[in-house]
Design an enzyme around this catalytic site. Structure first.
Site, PDB file in Angstrom:
ATOM      1  N   HIS A  19      -4.645 -38.691  24.540  1.00  0.00           N
ATOM      2  CA  HIS A  19      -3.724 -37.567  23.953  1.00  0.00           C
ATOM      3  C   HIS A  19      -2.576 -38.251  23.237  1.00  0.00           C
ATOM      4  O   HIS A  19      -1.906 -37.707  22.586  1.00  0.00           O
ATOM      5  CB  HIS A  19      -3.390 -36.729  25.029  1.00  0.00           C
ATOM      6  N   ASN A  66       1.837 -29.410  24.098  1.00  0.00           N
ATOM      7  CA  ASN A  66       1.923 -27.876  23.472  1.00  0.00           C
ATOM      8  C   ASN A  66       3.112 -27.638  22.989  1.00  0.00           C
ATOM      9  O   ASN A  66       3.040 -26.189  22.584  1.00  0.00           O
ATOM     10  CB  ASN A  66       1.328 -27.056  24.803  1.00  0.00           C
ATOM     11  N   ASN A 112      -3.472 -28.106  20.547  1.00  0.00           N
ATOM     12  CA  ASN A 112      -2.064 -27.360  20.829  1.00  0.00           C
ATOM     13  C   ASN A 112      -0.787 -27.937  20.219  1.00  0.00           C
ATOM     14  O   ASN A 112       0.251 -26.979  19.989  1.00  0.00           O
ATOM     15  CB  ASN A 112      -1.985 -27.112  22.363  1.00  0.00           C
TER      16      ASN A 112
END
Length: 186
Positions: A19, A66, A112
């Protein structure tokens, strides 16, 4: 001025995870040019430097993934940047590890961090660099997978993609994004 934004999660717990590949590209650009993120403002760490005769800001949002847009929008407003003046770099489950794809605009594709950026900027029309991390094989949940580290062949592929994405960012300092996109998407 142009702005290169790498998405990721802050803190040592998330270093070198799938990520955080956007952060890794920022780190590579910092390493190449011997720069440091020396400013902290609006929930992000950044620096403003010169590259190829162009002013460039490198940004790592300090929000979690997010909420990435919460760091991007205020800095864009502060520096009076338009959406076409930025490029957002992030991980993409739908591309195999090592694959790099540049796009001029698009939806969030379930990501997100991009969803937050679109919501905060109120537009889908900003350049982005998607870096493939692949999908988990077997029953591993996606959140566990993206928060895991690259292993084996995937690690070597990720290192190559980080170099390619950094090369694309440097090329963007000298050429239009469409030209860079056509060159690097071959």
């Amino acid at each position: 001025m142009k702005c290169i934004i790498g998405l990721g999660n802050p803190g040592p717990k998330f270093e070198d995870t799938r990520h955080n590949i956007g952060f890794m590209v920022i780190d590579e650009l910092l390493r190449r040019h011997n720069w440091k993120l020396d400013k902290e403002k609006y929930k992000g760490q950044h620096t403003v430097e010169r590259l190829g005769g162009e002013k460039v800001m490198l940004l790592k949002p300090l929000t979690y993934m997010n909420l990435s847009g919460e760091a991007i929008r205020p800095l864009m407003e502060y520096y009076d940047l338009d959406p076409e003046d930025i490029v957002v770099i992030y991980d993409d489950l739908d591309l195999p590890p090592g694959k790099v794809r540049l796009r001029q605009k698009g939806g969030h594709g379930g990501h997100n961090g991009i969803r937050s950026t679109i919501d905060q900027l109120d537009t889908k029309e900003f350049p982005r660099i998607r870096i493939g991390v692949g999908r988990p094989s077997g029953p591993m949940p996606v959140p566990d997978y993206v928060l895991g580290k690259f292993q084996g062949e995937d690690k070597a592929a990720a290192e190559e993609s980080i170099q390619k994405a950094a090369d694309a960012c440097e090329a963007w300092m000298e050429k239009g994004f469409l030209e860079v996109m056509n060159e690097f998407n071959k």
